[in-house]
Write a protein that holds these residues in place. Structure first.
Motif, PDB file in Angstrom:
ATOM      1  N   ASP A 234      80.795  -0.120 -19.594  1.00 41.18           N
ATOM      2  CA  ASP A 234      81.885   0.840 -19.488  1.00 41.18           C
ATOM      3  C   ASP A 234      81.532   2.132 -20.207  1.00 41.18           C
ATOM      4  O   ASP A 234      80.648   2.162 -21.076  1.00 41.18           O
TER       5      ASP A 234
ATOM      6  N   HIS B  20      76.172   3.319 -20.776  1.00 39.48           N
ATOM      7  CA  HIS B  20      76.212   2.412 -19.613  1.00 39.48           C
ATOM      8  C   HIS B  20      75.040   1.438 -19.590  1.00 39.48           C
ATOM      9  O   HIS B  20      74.996   0.546 -18.748  1.00 39.48           O
TER      10      HIS B  20
ATOM     11  N   SER C  56      76.385   6.128 -12.740  1.00 40.68           N
ATOM     12  CA  SER C  56      77.175   5.330 -13.674  1.00 40.68           C
ATOM     13  C   SER C  56      78.250   4.597 -12.877  1.00 40.68           C
ATOM     14  O   SER C  56      78.540   4.950 -11.727  1.00 40.68           O
ATOM     15  N   PRO C  57      78.883   3.569 -13.455  1.00 36.08           N
ATOM     16  CA  PRO C  57      79.755   2.692 -12.674  1.00 36.08           C
ATOM     17  C   PRO C  57      80.904   3.385 -11.960  1.00 36.08           C
ATOM     18  O   PRO C  57      81.344   2.916 -10.900  1.00 36.08           O
ATOM     19  N   ASN C  58      81.411   4.499 -12.507  1.00 37.64           N
ATOM     20  CA  ASN C  58      82.576   5.136 -11.914  1.00 37.64           C
ATOM     21  C   ASN C  58      82.271   6.433 -11.174  1.00 37.64           C
ATOM     22  O   ASN C  58      83.181   7.091 -10.678  1.00 37.64           O
TER      23      ASN C  58
ATOM     24  N   GLY D 129      82.748  -2.336 -15.076  1.00 37.02           N
ATOM     25  CA  GLY D 129      82.618  -0.902 -15.287  1.00 37.02           C
ATOM     26  C   GLY D 129      83.925  -0.217 -15.631  1.00 37.02           C
ATOM     27  O   GLY D 129      83.941   0.959 -15.997  1.00 37.02           O
TER      28      GLY D 129
ATOM     29  N   ARG E 289      90.030   5.063 -12.348  1.00 35.95           N
ATOM     30  CA  ARG E 289      89.214   3.974 -12.891  1.00 35.95           C
ATOM     31  C   ARG E 289      89.932   2.659 -12.588  1.00 35.95           C
ATOM     32  O   ARG E 289      91.144   2.555 -12.724  1.00 35.95           O
TER      33      ARG E 289
ATOM     34  N   LYS F 142      80.568   6.713  -8.106  1.00 33.65           N
ATOM     35  CA  LYS F 142      80.023   5.793  -7.118  1.00 33.65           C
ATOM     36  C   LYS F 142      79.290   6.484  -5.971  1.00 33.65           C
ATOM     37  O   LYS F 142      78.504   5.847  -5.274  1.00 33.65           O
TER      38      LYS F 142
ATOM     39  N   THR G 188      75.627  -0.912 -16.208  1.00 31.25           N
ATOM     40  CA  THR G 188      76.843  -1.680 -15.935  1.00 31.25           C
ATOM     41  C   THR G 188      77.897  -1.589 -17.025  1.00 31.25           C
ATOM     42  O   THR G 188      79.017  -2.054 -16.829  1.00 31.25           O
TER      43      THR G 188
END
Length: 400
Positions: free
Chosen positions: A89, A82, A241-243, A296, A268, A245, A87
């Protein structure tokens, strides 16, 4: 001079005798009086990312800025999956660059043909400082990055200093223990899915159990948290991490991540990844969602398709356990179709055991999801107890 690992742990624990849950929580990176003497006169590399916040989110600084302000000679940065700013994926390659705010070079963790940094990268520092927020699962890759850097440092005679952080899933231990024949980039050591340890504790265990490659011995020091116990449920300052949240997604993660190895979307490309699951062909579902291409999650499963599925945002049934009920439920609602588990074997890498998928395929058609999930959990119970006994000498914090 290094001292024996158990003696090191005993010394740390002696300093913690007076600490309890009533002691204000203080993270390792807030204890500059402890770690600055370890860095004095050395070139320092930093393994961190956007989660390396010192203090609270509103008032805190990034550990990189804090080190530079304290005149630490930071010569390099390593960033995990990441990227340094968090940011990229999942699985996206992150190349070498420069941190624009400070000018410190960000080095690649990969040399040609190897998961270790190049010799040139290793020559740029004397001490590696680790400050990063983990979420406490075997398939979350930050600890694997740390392990590879520990191996590289052990090989090159470099010291590693870990500024410890609480594990938001540190209040329980559960799930199948990794069969090492399934060792991969999402599972590197023989631990359960939810191991209940901080990165500092896990590093001590990897060192003490000779789990580093070639049984290398890393010159390791952990700066522990103050006021932390494994019975605490701790918040996170920023999304790791982006996912993932929020804390709800982190709690659901040990039970929903396995959908990554199936044809099912786990959200996702929506606002609630890891807290929903579905597929365009799922039956008997009123809830729907549609994954979109977003930062992401640029190309999520079931992109732009309406998925029928299940919404977990209004429940906390998954908190504190590893539960295969959701995977089994989706398998049944998709008619136990043959292509449910992806052909690349990723589901087995995530679970760490071939028997999980085999049992689901064999028994799900005739067994209720909750009943079969309970049977799977009973199957790994003894392995979890054995792991808890094995990890005990490496724990830095009380279990209750």
């Amino acid at each position: 001079m290094k001292i024996g690992i158990l003696a090191s742990i005993a010394a740390i624990m002696a300093a913690f005798v007076s600490c309890s849950s009533s002691t204000p929580l203080k993270l390792g990176d807030e204890r500059s009086d402890v770690y600055l003497p370890l860095l004095e006169g050395n070139r320092v590399a930093l393994l961190s990312n956007h989660t390396g916040i010192v203090g609270n989110k509103e008032d805190g600084r990034h550990i990189l800025d804090a080190l530079l302000e304290q005149k630490v000679n930071v010569t390099a940065i390593f960033s995990p999956e990441h990227g340094f700013r968090g940011t990229a994926d999942a699985g996206e390659h992150v190349s070498s660059s420069v941190d624009e705010a400070t000018g410190v070079p960000i080095l690649s963790l990969y040399s040609p043909g190897s998961y270790r940094p190049s010799a040139e990268s290793m020559d740029k520092f004397d001490v590696l400082v680790v400050d990063i927020q983990d979420v406490g699962t075997r398939f979350y890759t930050y600890y694997i990055t740390m392990k590879r850097l520990m191996e590289a440092c052990a090989d090159a005679g470099k010291k590693v200093v870990i500024l410890d952080r609480p594990n938001p899933n540190g209040f329980f231990v559960d799930g199948p223990v990794l069969d090492m024949s399934l060792k991969s980039g999402v599972g590197a050591i023989p631990i359960p899915v939810a191991h209940g340890m901080t990165l500092g504790e896990l590093a001590l265990m990897m060192n003490g159990e000779h789990w580093l490659q070639d049984s290398l011995d890393c010159n390791l020091e952990v700066v522990p948290c103050e006021g932390y116990t494994h019975s605490m449920k701790t918040p996170i300052l920023v999304a790791p991490s982006p996912n993932l949240k929020d804390i709800q997604a982190i709690y659901a993660y040990p039970s929903t991540c396995y959908f990554e190895g199936t044809i099912v979307s786990l959200g996702r490309g929506t606002d609630v990844p890891f807290k929903v699951y579905g597929h365009p062909d799922m039956q008997d579902c009123e809830f729907t969602f549609t994954p979109r291409s977003i930062p992401g999650a640029k190309n999520p499963p079931c992109l732009d398709q309406e998925c029928k599925g299940v919404d977990l945002t209004a429940t906390d049934a998954y908190v504190g356990k590893v539960d295969f009920t959701y995977v089994i439920d989706a398998y049944k609602k998709l008619g136990c179709r043959e292509d449910f588990f992806l052909r690349n074997g990723f589901f087995n890498l995530l679970t760490g055991q071939r028997s999980i998928m085999e049992t689901i395929i064999a028994d799900a058609p005739t067994t209720a999801a909750e009943e079969l999930a309970a049977r799977l959990a009973e199957g790994w119970k003894a392995d979890v107890q054995a792991f808890k006994a094995l990890r005990k000498p490496y724990l830095l914090y009380p279990e209750n």
